[in-house]
Scaffold this active site. Structure first.
Site, mmCIF file in Angstrom:
data_model
loop_
_atom_site.group_PDB
_atom_site.id
_atom_site.type_symbol
_atom_site.label_atom_id
_atom_site.label_comp_id
_atom_site.label_asym_id
_atom_site.label_seq_id
_atom_site.Cartn_x
_atom_site.Cartn_y
_atom_site.Cartn_z
ATOM 1 N N TRP A 61 0.898 -1.203 -0.001
ATOM 2 C CA TRP A 61 -0.034 0.139 -0.233
ATOM 3 C C TRP A 61 0.691 1.207 0.062
ATOM 4 C CZ3 TRP A 61 -5.310 1.728 0.248
ATOM 5 C CH2 TRP A 61 -5.459 3.212 0.861
ATOM 6 N N ASP A 64 -0.459 9.232 0.521
ATOM 7 C CA ASP A 64 0.108 10.592 0.367
ATOM 8 C C ASP A 64 1.338 10.923 0.095
ATOM 9 O OD1 ASP A 64 -2.273 10.155 1.725
ATOM 10 O OD2 ASP A 64 -1.957 11.852 3.192
ATOM 11 N N GLN A 80 3.836 7.960 2.309
ATOM 12 C CA GLN A 80 2.930 6.946 2.907
ATOM 13 C C GLN A 80 3.296 5.542 2.618
ATOM 14 O OE1 GLN A 80 1.035 8.698 6.296
ATOM 15 N NE2 GLN A 80 3.215 9.216 5.994
ATOM 16 N N TRP A 88 -4.156 -0.178 4.020
ATOM 17 C CA TRP A 88 -3.712 0.805 4.790
ATOM 18 C C TRP A 88 -3.203 0.426 6.346
ATOM 19 C CZ3 TRP A 88 -4.541 3.034 9.499
ATOM 20 C CH2 TRP A 88 -3.798 4.375 9.832
ATOM 21 N N SER A 124 1.349 11.929 7.582
ATOM 22 C CA SER A 124 1.884 12.859 6.334
ATOM 23 C C SER A 124 2.449 14.378 7.032
ATOM 24 C CB SER A 124 0.856 13.300 5.696
ATOM 25 O OG SER A 124 0.308 12.153 4.876
ATOM 26 N N ARG A 189 -3.718 17.220 11.993
ATOM 27 C CA ARG A 189 -2.654 16.647 11.303
ATOM 28 C C ARG A 189 -2.009 17.241 10.115
ATOM 29 N NH1 ARG A 189 -7.253 13.397 11.088
ATOM 30 N NH2 ARG A 189 -8.303 13.024 9.059
ATOM 31 N N ASP A 190 -0.928 16.655 9.572
ATOM 32 C CA ASP A 190 -0.532 17.173 8.275
ATOM 33 C C ASP A 190 0.098 18.365 8.011
ATOM 34 O OD1 ASP A 190 -1.502 14.604 7.699
ATOM 35 O OD2 ASP A 190 -3.440 15.455 6.938
ATOM 36 N N GLU A 244 -8.084 17.884 5.709
ATOM 37 C CA GLU A 244 -6.495 17.019 5.644
ATOM 38 C C GLU A 244 -5.417 17.579 4.634
ATOM 39 O OE1 GLU A 244 -7.306 12.046 6.486
ATOM 40 O OE2 GLU A 244 -8.305 13.017 4.589
ATOM 41 N N ASP A 277 -11.868 15.377 4.229
ATOM 42 C CA ASP A 277 -11.834 13.868 4.682
ATOM 43 C C ASP A 277 -13.349 13.460 4.562
ATOM 44 O OD1 ASP A 277 -11.207 11.613 5.868
ATOM 45 O OD2 ASP A 277 -11.486 12.163 7.874
#
Length: 579
Positions: A61, A64, A80, A88, A124, A189-190, A244, A277
């Site tokens: 898998w 990002d 990722q 995932w 990420s 996040r990110d 995201e 998202d």
């Protein structure tokens, strides 16, 4: 006391590495997982859907793209990756380098779980080039409480152009959600590439939400280690959900050259891109950035919703840009997610591909961005075929032979002279994707559908149609661009959604141009010179490898003219990818 002293020494050495100019003899602050290459999935030997020139590892898998950058003449792609399977999970930062963004060399994962601040995953983030040309990575880690926090890593050896060894800050986590701001710990996040303000403070945004309000939370730092949250977000929008993979950067209002992320002033506009998202779609706005108030204001009509602008109206998500300092351009990377079932992903042993890198710039109107595949991929072209100007009558299908239809690059432009039979655009037809699904390639119209049938089987039982339709609007003619996957495969387990976008082109005074990059299970299409982009992910059962065909078609009642057509077979990129 001893622990405090040890922590102080560790931070002092890390800080010296962050601001210094060479190698610090410091042991890497993470250990190597001996089972990192454990193979829990075996890729099938029969692989008709693996790409020839799009980036993908040999198995497992990916999602990002993370922190792409150029350093000492080498392009670095982090992404990722699950080293243990085709679904995932177990996420690490895989790492490859390239001299040309086409041919890639793999390295060991740059960042992987090893500290309390990322023990449950290294998600990420982005790279920033600090003064003196020193790279630094900010990334999201998942801590033992499954809280999302932001961490810092820097290269151990700045003289290594491959940047094969990364050290995590002993101060991690540097940023974490706080209760007083009512931030959900699982929605934080990110981090973006950081930019430097006139006050010499670094700024970075983190994607988040409060209830249904999407947020770009702003942090500031003087040393890239100690970060303080600003009183207000850089920007927010109601009823958009979690933001995201945000991206924030300037674009020049003059020409196609890119500019550094810290540039501001009257000669740039700013772009804020968010990945929603809730919908798994990306939207970007164009606007202005007040560096004093640290507030971004989108232009009037520029919104983060289905009526807003998107980089790509198909399978394209979690994108990231970087400024290519060597060639003065801004490059866009995006993840092409799957349309196959999880069962089929596990069976084939892999999932996810990276899109071809795209150069990105502001259109002459200043109202949208334009994208185009990087010029370097043209070195893979071979077996050029050219079709001279030709009339394509209604109901016609013309095969393009002489190129490898499963792995090709096709550029075609159409000239329309008679608009009498253009269908009237109804006021309710405002959703281009819905309109494309209702008026697919098999639905005869007046002016259109006309375009390409790619990854098509003999007899056209399977095909992916990329085409235009022209409608008569209230004051102008409106061009609809569609990518119709409804007949792309006999396998009914695939997602065969049809995608669409309105194309800002005047068909009375301009040719309608289309470029499609075809790569076994991918069709990346660029309309109007890159004003609208649609990526399709298709898994035909008949039209594979040498059984794939390529056609020009016109299913409208009015003839259209091919002004120019060039097509090339595409050679395989040298990915040199190991497990």
């Amino acid at each position: 006391m001893l622990n405090m002293a040890h922590s102080f020494v560790g931070f002092f050495l890390f800080f010296a590495l962050l601001v210094g100019h060479g190698v610090v003899e410091l042991e890497a602050s993470h250990h190597v997982y001996k089972n990192l290459q454990t193979d829990q999935s075996t890729a099938s030997a029969n692989q008709p859907y693996r790409t020839g020139y799009h980036f993908q590892p040999p198995k497992n898998w990916i999602n990002d793209p993370n922190g792409p950058m150029v350093y000492k003449g080498l392009y670095h792609l982090f992404y990722q990756y699950n080293p243990k399977g085709a679904v995932w999970g177990n996420i690490v930062w895989a790492h490859s380098t390239s001299k040309d963004l086409v041919n890639w060399t793999p390295h060991d994962p740059a960042i992987y779980p090893s500290h309390p601040s990322d023990v449950n995953g290294c998600w990420s983030g982005s790279a920033t080039i600090l003064p003196g040309g020193k790279p630094a990575i900010l990334y999201t880690g998942i801590d033992p409480q499954d809280k999302q926090v932001q961490n810092l890593a820097v290269p151990r050896n700045l003289s290594d152009p491959y940047l094969r060894d990364w050290i995590k800050s002993p101060k991690n986590p540097l940023m974490q959600p706080t209760g007083q701001n009512q931030i959900n710990a699982s929605s934080f996040r990110d981090p973006t590439t950081a930019w430097l303000g006139p006050d010499k403070k670094w700024r970075v945004i983190i994607g988040s939400k409060i209830h249904r309000q999407g947020l770009a939370i702003l942090y500031k730092s003087e040393d890239f280690v100690h970060w303080i949250q600003a009183q207000s977000p850089l920007h927010s929008a109601k009823d958009t959900g979690m933001w995201e993979c945000p991206d924030f950067f300037p674009v020049s209002v003059r020409g196609q050259n890119g500019v550094d992320t810290s540039v501001n002033g009257p000669f740039v506009k700013h772009v804020l891109k968010v990945s929603l998202d809730d919908t798994k779609h990306e939207y970007y706005t164009l606007g202005s950035y007040d560096i004093v108030k640290d507030i971004y204001t989108p232009d009037k009509g520029s919104v983060e919703s289905d009526s807003g602008l998107r980089y790509d109206y198909g399978k394209f998500y979690a994108s990231k840009t970087f400024f290519d300092t060597d060639k003065h351009r801004r490059i866009l990377w995006g993840w092409i997610n799957e349309s196959s079932s999880v069962h089929d992903d596990v069976k084939k042993g892999w999932a996810g591909v990276q899109a071809i890198p795209r150069k990105l710039w502001l259109s002459k109107t200043g109202k949208q961005l334009v994208q185009w595949p990087i010029v370097e991929i043209q070195k893979l072209r071979s077996n050029h075929m050219r079709l001279p100007s030709k009339l394509v009558k209604g109901g016609s299908v013309i095969e393009l032979s002489g190129v490898t239809a499963a792995q090709a690059d096709v550029e075609i432009s159409f000239k329309v002279t008679d608009f009498e039979k253009a269908e009237v655009l109804k006021p309710s037809w405002t959703n281009p994707q819905l309109l494309c699904s209702q008026k697919g390639a098999s639905v005869e119209g007046g002016l259109g559908p006309f375009g390409l049938l790619v990854l098509a089987s003999e007899g056209l039982k399977e095909n992916t149609a990329v085409f235009f339709r022209i409608f008569k609007g209230q004051n102008k003619y409106v061009v609809l661009m569609c990518s119709d996957q409804s007949r792309s495969s006999l396998n009914e387990d695939n997602d065969k959604t049809t995608y669409g976008a309105f194309l800002d082109v005047d068909p009375k005074h301009q040719y309608l141009s289309l470029r499609s990059l075809i790569d076994h299970s991918i069709v990346e299409s660029f309309g109007g010179g890159g004003k609208a982009c649609i990526t399709a992910r298709v898994y035909p059962t008949l039209a594979i490898n040498n059984a794939a065909h390529l056609y020009v078609f016109n299913n409208g009642s009015e003839a259209v003219k091919i002004a120019e057509l060039n097509a090339w077979s595409m050679k395989k990129a040298k990915l040199n990818l190991k497990d």
